[in-house]
Design an enzyme around this catalytic site. Sequence first.
Site, short mmCIF file in Angstrom:
data_model
loop_
_atom_site.label_atom_id
_atom_site.label_comp_id
_atom_site.label_asym_id
_atom_site.label_seq_id
_atom_site.Cartn_x
_atom_site.Cartn_y
_atom_site.Cartn_z
N GLU A 7 -0.06 -4.30 18.89
CA GLU A 7 1.09 -5.16 18.54
C GLU A 7 0.91 -5.74 17.15
OE1 GLU A 7 0.38 -8.24 21.37
OE2 GLU A 7 0.87 -7.02 23.11
N PRO A 8 0.86 -4.91 16.11
CA PRO A 8 0.66 -5.50 14.77
C PRO A 8 1.96 -6.09 14.23
CG PRO A 8 0.76 -3.09 14.62
CD PRO A 8 0.97 -3.45 16.07
N GLY A 9 1.85 -7.21 13.55
CA GLY A 9 3.00 -7.84 12.91
C GLY A 9 2.76 -7.92 11.41
N ARG A 10 1.98 -8.93 11.02
CA ARG A 10 1.73 -9.20 9.61
C ARG A 10 1.30 -7.96 8.82
NH1 ARG A 10 0.01 -14.26 7.95
NH2 ARG A 10 -0.61 -14.65 10.09
N TYR A 39 6.18 -13.75 8.36
CA TYR A 39 6.14 -15.19 8.67
C TYR A 39 6.72 -16.03 7.53
CZ TYR A 39 3.26 -13.34 12.37
OH TYR A 39 2.81 -12.60 13.44
N GLY A 93 -2.94 -8.83 14.82
CA GLY A 93 -3.83 -9.79 14.18
C GLY A 93 -4.54 -9.33 12.94
N ARG A 106 4.70 -21.12 4.94
CA ARG A 106 3.27 -20.96 5.21
C ARG A 106 2.38 -21.92 4.42
NH1 ARG A 106 0.84 -16.89 4.09
NH2 ARG A 106 -0.57 -16.89 5.86
N CYS A 166 12.79 -32.64 -0.08
CA CYS A 166 12.29 -34.01 -0.19
C CYS A 166 11.12 -34.25 0.75
CB CYS A 166 13.43 -34.99 0.09
SG CYS A 166 14.76 -34.76 -1.08
N GLU A 167 9.98 -33.69 0.42
CA GLU A 167 8.72 -33.81 1.19
C GLU A 167 7.61 -33.50 0.20
OE1 GLU A 167 7.70 -33.63 4.62
OE2 GLU A 167 9.66 -33.51 5.59
C1 LIG Z 1 2.01 -12.91 16.81
C2 LIG Z 1 1.53 -11.93 17.80
C3 LIG Z 1 1.18 -10.64 17.39
C4 LIG Z 1 1.15 -10.21 15.95
O1 LIG Z 1 0.19 -10.86 15.20
P1 LIG Z 1 -0.04 -10.46 13.67
O2 LIG Z 1 -1.12 -11.33 13.23
O3 LIG Z 1 1.24 -10.71 12.95
O4 LIG Z 1 -0.41 -9.00 13.66
C5 LIG Z 1 0.82 -9.73 18.36
N1 LIG Z 1 0.82 -10.07 19.68
C6 LIG Z 1 1.16 -11.30 20.10
C7 LIG Z 1 1.13 -11.60 21.54
C8 LIG Z 1 1.52 -12.26 19.18
O5 LIG Z 1 1.85 -13.49 19.60
#
Ligand SMILES: *Cc1c(COP(=O)(O)O)cnc(C)c1O
Length: 430
Positions: free
Chosen positions: A288-291, A385, A251, A327, A357-358
């Site tokens: 659990e980092p993503g972004r 994303y 997050g 996004r 077309c939106e």
């Molecule tokens: C999407 C998600 C993440 C990653 O979130 P980011 O904002 O991309 O870091 C981590 N854990 C869970 C369960 C998620 O659904």
Amino acid sequence: MNAPAPSASLPGHPFVHRRQGELHIEGVPLASLAERHGTPLFVYSKAAMLAALAAYERGFAGRKARICYAMKANSSLGVLQVFARAGCGFDIVSAGELERVIAAGGDASKVIFSGVGKTAQEMRRAMELGIGCFNVESQAELERLSQVASSLGQSAKVSIRVNPNVDPQTHPYISTGLKDNKFGVAHEDTLRVYQLAARLPGLQVVGIDCHIGSQITQTAPYLDAMDRVLDLVEAIEAAGIALQHIDFGGGLGIDYAGDTPPAADALWRELLGRIDARGHSGKLLMIEPGRSLVGNAGVCLTEVLYLKPGEHKNFCIVDAAMNDLPRPAMYQAYHQIVPLSPREGPGINYDVVGPVCESGDWLGRDRNLQVQSGDMLAVLSAGAYCMSMASNYNTRGRAAEVLVDGEQAHLIRRREGAADQMQNESLVQD
Ligand SMILES: *Cc1c(COP(=O)(O)O)cnc(C)c1O
């Protein structure tokens, strides 16, 4: 204004820089990639991903910790391979993502499986491949997992995702830790669900999990959530259920438009302070980092097709669209848009829009640009994303992707054609 330095990185994008005015990622001029592979084109910096990962690793130096890349942010195989080789685990939300982890050379035992709607079939496949842990999000799911594991004669490792009911102060669609969100087990139900987990056959309780939202740019919601999770850890352990790990989710936000999220290591210094003060330093920490690992490692290159001046608005029509970069349409999100080779002179204000077309198909509003048809633009912060949410709407093929490593550029996904899109379809024979 000062004359531009011969090589200057863009603020918030240390691996995207201008050399003699030309935009580069690491050592590669982006214009050369657009020419070679066409547009729209996603380009990622491997060094940027590894630098983002290193910031977390610095924060955890000397600790028992595991970083599980939340791969829904960008699940392209070439990107997963970078994190697999760096020793990361993966946070997955479907069995399809698990197949990608395996295809990219990842280690199933370092996979955690999140998500509110895992099917029995997905649970079976995950157990077959030996994943590390299921993050269970409801009592009903816990019961289903117990049945599936028992029927296989196995024991599933579980942690329960708790909803700490804190406001992460982000966009409502990406906030997940509030009472009324669909995610996790309510704070007040948590102890009861852990007691059930400890009793049910086929389950082995190993940890606790929380994830409060996405694009969080402040420290306070994390500190509040940590306090509430530690309250639960203590209540659960007092009831005789030992926990080996605390998974604190992802997050952490990135700089899209002058946003100033805390640095990963600085944030974790504060969070670890709480953990230590309450005597939980011995537990394995998982995140659990993503972004924050991939967002600012990527750009999307797009060509200006047409300029369309109007009475109230001018449109800059480009060849990338909401199917490539969803996004803005989905969350009114802001992405910086910059020319690959800036022109002299003042710009004018444009809405940058795609061919779909939106009316929702816009990439940026009221952008001051000095451009002509045929110019190339880069949409920044496009590593997370974007491709993973891309669609074939309007039968547009998904873009190609390139991974840059120093002076080298590797094509990691070829452009999708119409035949690729139609391959699973058939006409009715009569
Ligand atoms: C999407 C998600 C993440 C990653 O979130 P980011 O904002 O991309 O870091 C981590 N854990 C869970 C369960 C998620 O659904």
